[in-house]
Write an enzyme that holds these catalytic residues in place. Structure first.
Site, PDB file in Angstrom:
ATOM      1  N   GLU A 148      69.927  17.298  82.037  1.00 34.71           N
ATOM      2  CA  GLU A 148      68.529  17.066  81.654  1.00 34.71           C
ATOM      3  C   GLU A 148      68.413  15.853  80.732  1.00 34.71           C
ATOM      4  OE1 GLU A 148      70.346  19.868  81.422  1.00 34.71           O
ATOM      5  OE2 GLU A 148      69.077  21.640  81.222  1.00 34.71           O
ATOM      6  N   CYS A 165      68.483  21.031  75.292  1.00 36.17           N
ATOM      7  CA  CYS A 165      67.711  20.375  76.352  1.00 36.17           C
ATOM      8  C   CYS A 165      66.251  20.828  76.334  1.00 36.17           C
ATOM      9  CB  CYS A 165      68.340  20.646  77.706  1.00 36.17           C
ATOM     10  SG  CYS A 165      69.943  19.827  77.888  1.00 36.17           S
TER      11      CYS A 165
HETATM   12 ZN   LIG Z   1      71.461  21.484  77.921  1.00 37.28          ZN
END
Ligand SMILES: [Zn+2]
Length: 152
Positions: free
Chosen positions: A55, A86
Site C-alpha cells: 500500500e 498502512c
Molecule cells: Zn501495511
C-alpha cells in the site's frame, strides 16, 4: 462492480509477483478517474525497509508521479486488510475508497486490531469495502506460507 474486480485482479497479480520475489504476497493498485496510477507489491525484504508494504509503495509511486503529497479522490485496491501503519497512510493520503480482499485478524488495522478509521484521532476515513476476491487473496497467502514452512 465489474471494474472493481478488474482492479483487484491487477492487485492479485502484484501479490503473485511479490511472492515470486520471496516477499509476502500482498499487492496494491491505486486508481484515479478509472485509470491505474500505481501498482505495487511488498518490497520489504528487497529494500530492507519495513515500511515498504504494498500500500505504501503504491502511494509513494502515485504521489511521485502526480507530484503531490495527497491522493484525494483515488481508490486503493489491496489484497489483504491493511495493517495499522498502512491504514494510517491511506488516511493521511486522503484516499477516497479502500477495497480489500481477505481480512487479517492477526495484523489488520481496519476491521481488526486498532480499527484506525473508527478512532477519534483519525481525521479522514475512506469508505471501506472488504471481501473483494477474498478467496483468491487468501489462497495466495496460504500457499506462500505453506511453501515457506516446507522450506524451513
Ligand atoms: Zn501495511
Amino acid at each position: 462492480m465489474a471494474n472493481t474486480n478488474h482492479f483487484m485482479k491487477l492487485a492479485l497479480a502484484e501479490a503473485r509477483s511479490a511472492g515470486a520475489r520471496g516477499e509476502v504476497p500482498i499487492g496494491a493498485v491505486l486508481v484515479l478517474d478509472n485509470a491505474v496510477i500505481a501498482k505495487a507489491g511488498n518490497r520489504t525484504r528487497e529494500l530492507n525497509d519495513i515500511t515498504a508494504h504494498a500500500e505504501i509503495a503504491a502511494i509513494r509511486i502515485a504521489c511521485e508521479a502526480l507530484g503531490q503529497e495527497r491522493l484525494t479522490g483515488a481508490d486503493l485496491y489491496v489484497t489483504l486488510e491493511p495493517c495499522t501503519m498502512c491504514a494510517a497512510a491511506i488516511s493521511f493520503a486522503r484516499i477516497r475508497r479502500l477495497y480489500y480482499g481477505a481480512e487479517d485478524p492477526k495484523g489488520g488495522g481496519v476491521d481488526n486490531g486498532v480499527r484506525f478509521y473508527r478512532q477519534p484521532t483519525c481525521h479522514h476515513a475512506p469508505e471501506v469495502y472488504s471481501g473483494i476476491a477474498e478467496r483468491d487473496a487468501a489462497d495466495i497467502l496460504r500457499k506462500f506460507f505453506q511453501l515457506k514452512r516446507q522450506e524451513d
